[in-house]
Design a protein around this motif. Structure first.
Motif, mmCIF file in Angstrom:
data_model
loop_
_atom_site.group_PDB
_atom_site.id
_atom_site.type_symbol
_atom_site.label_atom_id
_atom_site.label_comp_id
_atom_site.label_asym_id
_atom_site.label_seq_id
_atom_site.Cartn_x
_atom_site.Cartn_y
_atom_site.Cartn_z
ATOM 1 N N THR A 49 -8.486 10.086 -23.479
ATOM 2 C CA THR A 49 -7.100 9.735 -23.171
ATOM 3 C C THR A 49 -6.225 9.727 -24.417
ATOM 4 O O THR A 49 -5.150 10.331 -24.437
ATOM 5 C CB THR A 49 -7.044 8.353 -22.493
ATOM 6 O OG1 THR A 49 -7.860 8.389 -21.321
ATOM 7 C CG2 THR A 49 -5.623 7.980 -22.125
ATOM 8 N N THR A 50 -6.685 9.083 -25.469
ATOM 9 C CA THR A 50 -5.866 9.009 -26.684
ATOM 10 C C THR A 50 -5.743 10.366 -27.367
ATOM 11 O O THR A 50 -4.684 10.694 -27.897
ATOM 12 C CB THR A 50 -6.413 7.968 -27.677
ATOM 13 O OG1 THR A 50 -7.773 8.261 -27.974
ATOM 14 C CG2 THR A 50 -6.306 6.569 -27.125
ATOM 15 N N TYR A 51 -6.794 11.188 -27.316
ATOM 16 C CA TYR A 51 -6.727 12.519 -27.938
ATOM 17 C C TYR A 51 -5.707 13.407 -27.235
ATOM 18 O O TYR A 51 -4.919 14.090 -27.882
ATOM 19 C CB TYR A 51 -8.104 13.184 -27.931
ATOM 20 C CG TYR A 51 -8.115 14.539 -28.598
ATOM 21 C CD1 TYR A 51 -8.181 14.650 -29.979
ATOM 22 C CD2 TYR A 51 -8.061 15.698 -27.843
ATOM 23 C CE1 TYR A 51 -8.189 15.888 -30.596
ATOM 24 C CE2 TYR A 51 -8.062 16.934 -28.447
ATOM 25 C CZ TYR A 51 -8.130 17.038 -29.825
ATOM 26 O OH TYR A 51 -8.126 18.267 -30.416
ATOM 27 N N VAL A 52 -5.712 13.406 -25.902
ATOM 28 C CA VAL A 52 -4.756 14.227 -25.159
ATOM 29 C C VAL A 52 -3.330 13.781 -25.483
ATOM 30 O O VAL A 52 -2.448 14.610 -25.755
ATOM 31 C CB VAL A 52 -5.024 14.177 -23.641
ATOM 32 C CG1 VAL A 52 -3.881 14.804 -22.859
ATOM 33 C CG2 VAL A 52 -6.334 14.879 -23.314
ATOM 34 N N LEU A 53 -3.091 12.483 -25.480
ATOM 35 C CA LEU A 53 -1.758 11.977 -25.811
ATOM 36 C C LEU A 53 -1.369 12.349 -27.240
ATOM 37 O O LEU A 53 -0.238 12.794 -27.497
ATOM 38 C CB LEU A 53 -1.695 10.461 -25.626
ATOM 39 C CG LEU A 53 -1.811 9.975 -24.187
ATOM 40 C CD1 LEU A 53 -1.928 8.455 -24.150
ATOM 41 C CD2 LEU A 53 -0.641 10.456 -23.353
ATOM 42 N N TYR A 54 -2.288 12.204 -28.173
ATOM 43 C CA TYR A 54 -2.066 12.542 -29.572
ATOM 44 C C TYR A 54 -1.686 14.020 -29.726
ATOM 45 O O TYR A 54 -0.716 14.367 -30.402
ATOM 46 C CB TYR A 54 -3.346 12.232 -30.356
ATOM 47 C CG TYR A 54 -3.326 12.623 -31.804
ATOM 48 C CD1 TYR A 54 -2.716 11.809 -32.742
ATOM 49 C CD2 TYR A 54 -3.945 13.791 -32.247
ATOM 50 C CE1 TYR A 54 -2.704 12.157 -34.085
ATOM 51 C CE2 TYR A 54 -3.944 14.145 -33.574
ATOM 52 C CZ TYR A 54 -3.324 13.324 -34.492
ATOM 53 O OH TYR A 54 -3.315 13.667 -35.816
ATOM 54 N N GLU A 55 -2.439 14.907 -29.085
ATOM 55 C CA GLU A 55 -2.159 16.343 -29.166
ATOM 56 C C GLU A 55 -0.801 16.684 -28.569
ATOM 57 O O GLU A 55 -0.072 17.513 -29.111
ATOM 58 C CB GLU A 55 -3.249 17.141 -28.446
ATOM 59 C CG GLU A 55 -4.520 17.281 -29.238
ATOM 60 C CD GLU A 55 -4.369 18.216 -30.432
ATOM 61 O OE1 GLU A 55 -3.698 19.260 -30.328
ATOM 62 O OE2 GLU A 55 -4.944 17.891 -31.482
ATOM 63 N N ARG A 56 -0.460 16.060 -27.454
ATOM 64 C CA ARG A 56 0.822 16.362 -26.806
ATOM 65 C C ARG A 56 1.995 15.870 -27.660
ATOM 66 O O ARG A 56 3.021 16.529 -27.725
ATOM 67 C CB ARG A 56 0.887 15.745 -25.406
ATOM 68 C CG ARG A 56 -0.148 16.281 -24.423
ATOM 69 C CD ARG A 56 -0.310 17.786 -24.389
ATOM 70 N NE ARG A 56 0.899 18.477 -24.009
ATOM 71 C CZ ARG A 56 1.092 19.785 -24.147
ATOM 72 N NH1 ARG A 56 0.146 20.554 -24.634
ATOM 73 N NH2 ARG A 56 2.220 20.341 -23.797
ATOM 74 N N VAL A 57 1.845 14.726 -28.306
ATOM 75 C CA VAL A 57 2.896 14.235 -29.199
ATOM 76 C C VAL A 57 3.067 15.199 -30.370
ATOM 77 O O VAL A 57 4.177 15.621 -30.694
ATOM 78 C CB VAL A 57 2.591 12.799 -29.694
ATOM 79 C CG1 VAL A 57 3.505 12.410 -30.844
ATOM 80 C CG2 VAL A 57 2.715 11.811 -28.550
ATOM 81 N N TRP A 58 1.975 15.571 -31.030
ATOM 82 C CA TRP A 58 2.067 16.469 -32.178
ATOM 83 C C TRP A 58 2.576 17.853 -31.786
ATOM 84 O O TRP A 58 3.165 18.552 -32.604
ATOM 85 C CB TRP A 58 0.723 16.590 -32.888
ATOM 86 C CG TRP A 58 0.606 15.554 -33.951
ATOM 87 C CD1 TRP A 58 -0.114 14.411 -33.894
ATOM 88 C CD2 TRP A 58 1.266 15.549 -35.218
ATOM 89 N NE1 TRP A 58 0.051 13.689 -35.054
ATOM 90 C CE2 TRP A 58 0.898 14.373 -35.892
ATOM 91 C CE3 TRP A 58 2.136 16.423 -35.861
ATOM 92 C CZ2 TRP A 58 1.358 14.054 -37.159
ATOM 93 C CZ3 TRP A 58 2.598 16.098 -37.124
ATOM 94 C CH2 TRP A 58 2.214 14.931 -37.758
ATOM 95 N N ASP A 59 2.358 18.250 -30.539
ATOM 96 C CA ASP A 59 2.857 19.543 -30.089
ATOM 97 C C ASP A 59 4.380 19.576 -30.090
ATOM 98 O O ASP A 59 4.992 20.629 -30.221
ATOM 99 C CB ASP A 59 2.320 19.837 -28.683
ATOM 100 C CG ASP A 59 2.491 21.289 -28.308
ATOM 101 O OD1 ASP A 59 2.163 22.160 -29.147
ATOM 102 O OD2 ASP A 59 2.952 21.550 -27.186
ATOM 103 N N ARG A 60 5.008 18.421 -29.998
ATOM 104 C CA ARG A 60 6.474 18.338 -29.996
ATOM 105 C C ARG A 60 7.073 18.173 -31.397
ATOM 106 O O ARG A 60 8.267 18.286 -31.569
ATOM 107 C CB ARG A 60 6.918 17.173 -29.114
ATOM 108 C CG ARG A 60 6.546 17.371 -27.663
ATOM 109 C CD ARG A 60 6.884 16.139 -26.845
ATOM 110 N NE ARG A 60 6.416 16.271 -25.495
ATOM 111 C CZ ARG A 60 7.190 16.650 -24.480
ATOM 112 N NH1 ARG A 60 8.452 16.910 -24.674
ATOM 113 N NH2 ARG A 60 6.669 16.756 -23.271
ATOM 114 N N VAL A 61 6.234 17.894 -32.375
ATOM 115 C CA VAL A 61 6.711 17.694 -33.749
ATOM 116 C C VAL A 61 6.859 19.051 -34.431
ATOM 117 O O VAL A 61 5.916 19.827 -34.492
ATOM 118 C CB VAL A 61 5.729 16.795 -34.548
ATOM 119 C CG1 VAL A 61 6.149 16.698 -35.997
ATOM 120 C CG2 VAL A 61 5.630 15.427 -33.893
#
Length: 67
Positions: A49-61
């Protein structure tokens, strides 16, 4: 930019690796495959769960990307 599907596949593969490592560590620490497995499943669920959220956040940076 990664697709959501790619992000999810990467996360699942990474968590399978982590699951096996955590189960081994749990077994070594407790001497029980049941307890080690339970520890691994809980850890993998939280980690996925935290990895998917982390990747999606960084995808927007945009910082640090070469376009």
């Amino acid at each position: 930019m990664d697709t959501r599907k790619r992000t999810l596949i990467k996360a699942v593969i990474w968590n399978l690796i982590g699951l096996s490592v955590m189960m081994t560590v749990g077994f070594i620490a407790t001497g029980s495959f049941a307890v080690g497995g339970a520890m691994a499943v809980v850890n993998a669920s939280i980690g996925l769960t935290t990895y998917v959220l982390y990747e999606r956040v960084w995808d927007r940076v945009q910082w640090g990307r070469n376009v």
